[in-house]
Design a protein around this motif. Structure first.
Motif, PDB file in Angstrom:
ATOM      1  N   THR A 141       0.764  -1.302  -0.091  1.00 22.44           N
ATOM      2  CA  THR A 141       0.316   0.226   0.158  1.00 22.44           C
ATOM      3  C   THR A 141       1.087   1.332  -0.100  1.00 22.44           C
ATOM      4  OG1 THR A 141      -1.546   0.947   0.884  1.00 22.44           O
ATOM      5  CG2 THR A 141       0.123   0.230   2.429  1.00 22.44           C
ATOM      6  N   ASN A 142       0.304   2.497  -0.058  1.00 25.71           N
ATOM      7  CA  ASN A 142       0.823   4.107  -0.456  1.00 25.71           C
ATOM      8  C   ASN A 142       1.125   4.008   0.885  1.00 25.71           C
ATOM      9  OD1 ASN A 142       2.395   3.319  -3.064  1.00 25.71           O
ATOM     10  ND2 ASN A 142      -0.818   3.970  -4.225  1.00 25.71           N
ATOM     11  N   HIS A 143      -0.103   3.670   1.549  1.00 32.04           N
ATOM     12  CA  HIS A 143      -0.650   4.463   3.159  1.00 32.04           C
ATOM     13  C   HIS A 143       1.024   3.785   4.170  1.00 32.04           C
ATOM     14  CE1 HIS A 143      -4.249   6.145   2.118  1.00 32.04           C
ATOM     15  NE2 HIS A 143      -4.568   4.751   0.986  1.00 32.04           N
ATOM     16  N   ILE A 173       2.367  11.333   9.226  1.00 31.26           N
ATOM     17  CA  ILE A 173       2.991  11.862   8.142  1.00 31.26           C
ATOM     18  C   ILE A 173       1.493  11.440   7.250  1.00 31.26           C
ATOM     19  CG2 ILE A 173       4.446  10.153   6.069  1.00 31.26           C
ATOM     20  CD1 ILE A 173       6.322   9.136   8.290  1.00 31.26           C
ATOM     21  N   GLN A 174       1.755  12.259   5.876  1.00 30.81           N
ATOM     22  CA  GLN A 174       1.013  12.082   5.553  1.00 30.81           C
ATOM     23  C   GLN A 174       0.649  11.686   5.233  1.00 30.81           C
ATOM     24  OE1 GLN A 174       1.563  15.122   2.034  1.00 30.81           O
ATOM     25  NE2 GLN A 174       0.515  16.870   3.374  1.00 30.81           N
ATOM     26  N   ASN A 175      -0.721  10.672   4.311  1.00 31.68           N
ATOM     27  CA  ASN A 175      -1.004   9.701   3.443  1.00 31.68           C
ATOM     28  C   ASN A 175      -0.977   8.532   3.935  1.00 31.68           C
ATOM     29  OD1 ASN A 175      -2.039  10.814   0.779  1.00 31.68           O
ATOM     30  ND2 ASN A 175       0.091  11.755   0.171  1.00 31.68           N
ATOM     31  N   LYS A 182      -5.089  15.801   5.724  1.00 27.23           N
ATOM     32  CA  LYS A 182      -3.577  15.341   5.698  1.00 27.23           C
ATOM     33  C   LYS A 182      -3.439  14.327   4.907  1.00 27.23           C
ATOM     34  CE  LYS A 182      -0.540  15.719   8.148  1.00 27.23           C
ATOM     35  NZ  LYS A 182       0.847  15.597   9.564  1.00 27.23           N
ATOM     36  N   GLY A 183      -4.325  13.586   4.262  1.00 24.73           N
ATOM     37  CA  GLY A 183      -4.674  12.140   3.690  1.00 24.73           C
ATOM     38  C   GLY A 183      -4.115  10.972   4.484  1.00 24.73           C
ATOM     39  N   VAL A 184      -4.857  11.012   5.432  1.00 25.43           N
ATOM     40  CA  VAL A 184      -4.500  10.247   7.341  1.00 25.43           C
ATOM     41  C   VAL A 184      -6.008   9.286   7.657  1.00 25.43           C
ATOM     42  CG1 VAL A 184      -3.723   9.937   9.395  1.00 25.43           C
ATOM     43  CG2 VAL A 184      -2.333  11.680   8.003  1.00 25.43           C
ATOM     44  N   ILE A 185      -5.526   8.290   7.518  1.00 29.16           N
ATOM     45  CA  ILE A 185      -6.936   7.432   8.018  1.00 29.16           C
ATOM     46  C   ILE A 185      -6.869   7.182   9.091  1.00 29.16           C
ATOM     47  CG2 ILE A 185      -8.267   5.497   7.205  1.00 29.16           C
ATOM     48  CD1 ILE A 185      -6.961   5.094   4.698  1.00 29.16           C
ATOM     49  N   LEU A 240       5.624   2.914  11.377  1.00 23.76           N
ATOM     50  CA  LEU A 240       6.103   2.160  10.429  1.00 23.76           C
ATOM     51  C   LEU A 240       7.431   1.618   9.234  1.00 23.76           C
ATOM     52  CD1 LEU A 240       7.333  -1.260  10.616  1.00 23.76           C
ATOM     53  CD2 LEU A 240       4.589  -1.764   9.994  1.00 23.76           C
ATOM     54  N   LYS A 241       8.459   2.440   9.116  1.00 26.03           N
ATOM     55  CA  LYS A 241       8.990   2.738   7.951  1.00 26.03           C
ATOM     56  C   LYS A 241       9.878   1.524   7.947  1.00 26.03           C
ATOM     57  CE  LYS A 241       9.781   7.501   5.412  1.00 26.03           C
ATOM     58  NZ  LYS A 241       9.649   8.765   5.581  1.00 26.03           N
ATOM     59  N   SER A 242      10.173   1.307   6.282  1.00 21.66           N
ATOM     60  CA  SER A 242      10.965   0.910   5.972  1.00 21.66           C
ATOM     61  C   SER A 242      11.667  -0.647   7.174  1.00 21.66           C
ATOM     62  CB  SER A 242      12.765   1.702   6.061  1.00 21.66           C
ATOM     63  OG  SER A 242      11.904   2.578   5.062  1.00 21.66           O
TER      64      SER A 242
END
Length: 337
Positions: A72-74, A159-161, A189-192, A103-105
């Motif tokens: 996902t892009n989210h 973070i956005q999205n 911000k495109g955050v869910i 959670l990033k990379s």
């Protein structure tokens, strides 16, 4: 933006400690216990329930949830908090740790904000201080300050999205309007934003659809669901304020444990309803990966909670309280709201 682990200490933290240390009151040292979780009351409401899906029970797929996280892009993030309650003869202090983990990379990146407030009914104490706060009802004022700190952290650092799982109800007590505002700002911000409720005596479903058959919605969900299933999506329509409308479902991660409620605001549903199946599969995967049958919650939220608690454990309460001149009452970190 560049994203690194951070510990943010509120700008008035040390100044308030200095003011408390000027009180020159004799203290009595007492038992120190671990930080505790914040208990935000759930909103039991007075409105109507609408069923949004044809099936009462939907099977979840953790493998699809894992694939969604990878593809996902989210970005997935989670929020939780912890507090130390510091009762004193002169008033009451609250130290909060707000924890946002992303959670990033394939790495968990925490941002924790530490804040301290002290409340009293003593006009004399307030008049001699710039930071000690007057409060007729400290439980109300402390919750307002807590949610304002929470909003500031999440609006600035989420973070956005991304998809953010937030421990606690969307609608609950004095924090309802603040959470609704937070939700709308995150959507920009495109955050869910998805809110999590692990315990509640809410009976919105059973009162409207199954009167007399169950004690609560949690009992209803526990009885009809098996491991790895969720209920239909339900929409709560508030009779007084459409702003409090919400959509929710119950997920049962393990066979013999209580289900968990996940809820979103009506505006979130309008924008992202087509992604909810994937998101709930993702949440189920995160519940399983946490692996705690006794206290199931999405892994990223459990990690956020652990960071909040660990930050509070690093604080030397003796230095702050017993040098401040405030007289603590017994078991000062044991009780919260």
């Amino acid at each position: 933006m560049d994203y690194y682990s951070k510990l943010i200490i509120s700008e008035d933290f040390n100044k308030l400690i200095e003011e408390l240390q000027k009180s020159n009151i004799n203290f009595s040292k007492d038992e120190i216990t671990a930080p505790i979780s914040i208990n935000t009351p759930d909103y039991t409401g007075n409105g109507k329930i609408k069923v949004l899906e044809d099936k009462n029970i939907i099977n979840l797929n953790p493998e699809l949830g894992y694939e969604y996280i990878k593809n996902t892009n989210h970005i997935i993030s989670g929020y939780d908090e912890s507090l130390i309650n510091i009762p004193a003869l002169e008033g009451n202090g609250y130290m909060f740790a707000h924890s946002l983990v992303t959670l990033k990379s394939e790495k968990y990146i925490p941002i924790v904000k530490l804040s301290l407030n002290f409340y009293t009914k003593s006009r004399t104490l307030v008049n001699n201080s710039n930071l000690i706060k007057y409060a007729d009802d400290l439980s109300i004022q402390s919750k307002i300050d807590y949610v304002l700190d929470k909003i500031k952290l999440l609006e600035e650092y989420t973070i956005q999205n991304s998809i953010i799982l937030i421990d606690g109800p969307l609608i609950g007590g004095q924090i309802s309007e603040y959470n609704i505002k937070l939700n709308l700002n995150l959507l920009k911000k495109g955050v869910i934003p998805i809110f999590i409720v692990k315990n509640s005596d809410s009976s919105l479903i059973v009162d409207n659809l199954y009167e007399g058959q169950y004690n609560s919605d949690f009992e209803f969900a526990f009885k009809i669901l098996k491991k790895g299933q969720r209920t239909s999506l339900y929409m709560y329509q508030d009779i007084n304020s459409r702003n409090k409308n919400k959509i929710f479902t119950y997920i049962k991660p393990y066979e013999h444990v209580s289900p968990i409620r996940f809820e979103i605001h009506e505006e979130t549903y309008k924008f992202y309803k087509n992604q909810l199946d994937n998101i709930f599969n993702c949440i189920y995967y995160l519940l399983l990966s946490q692996g705690n049958v006794n206290n199931p919650q999405p892994k990223i939220v459990a990690i956020a909670e652990e960071y909040a608690r660990e930050v509070l454990k690093t604080i030397n309460i003796d230095d702050i309280i017993f040098k401040s001149g405030l007289v603590p009452t017994m078991n000062y970190t044991r009780f919260g709201w």
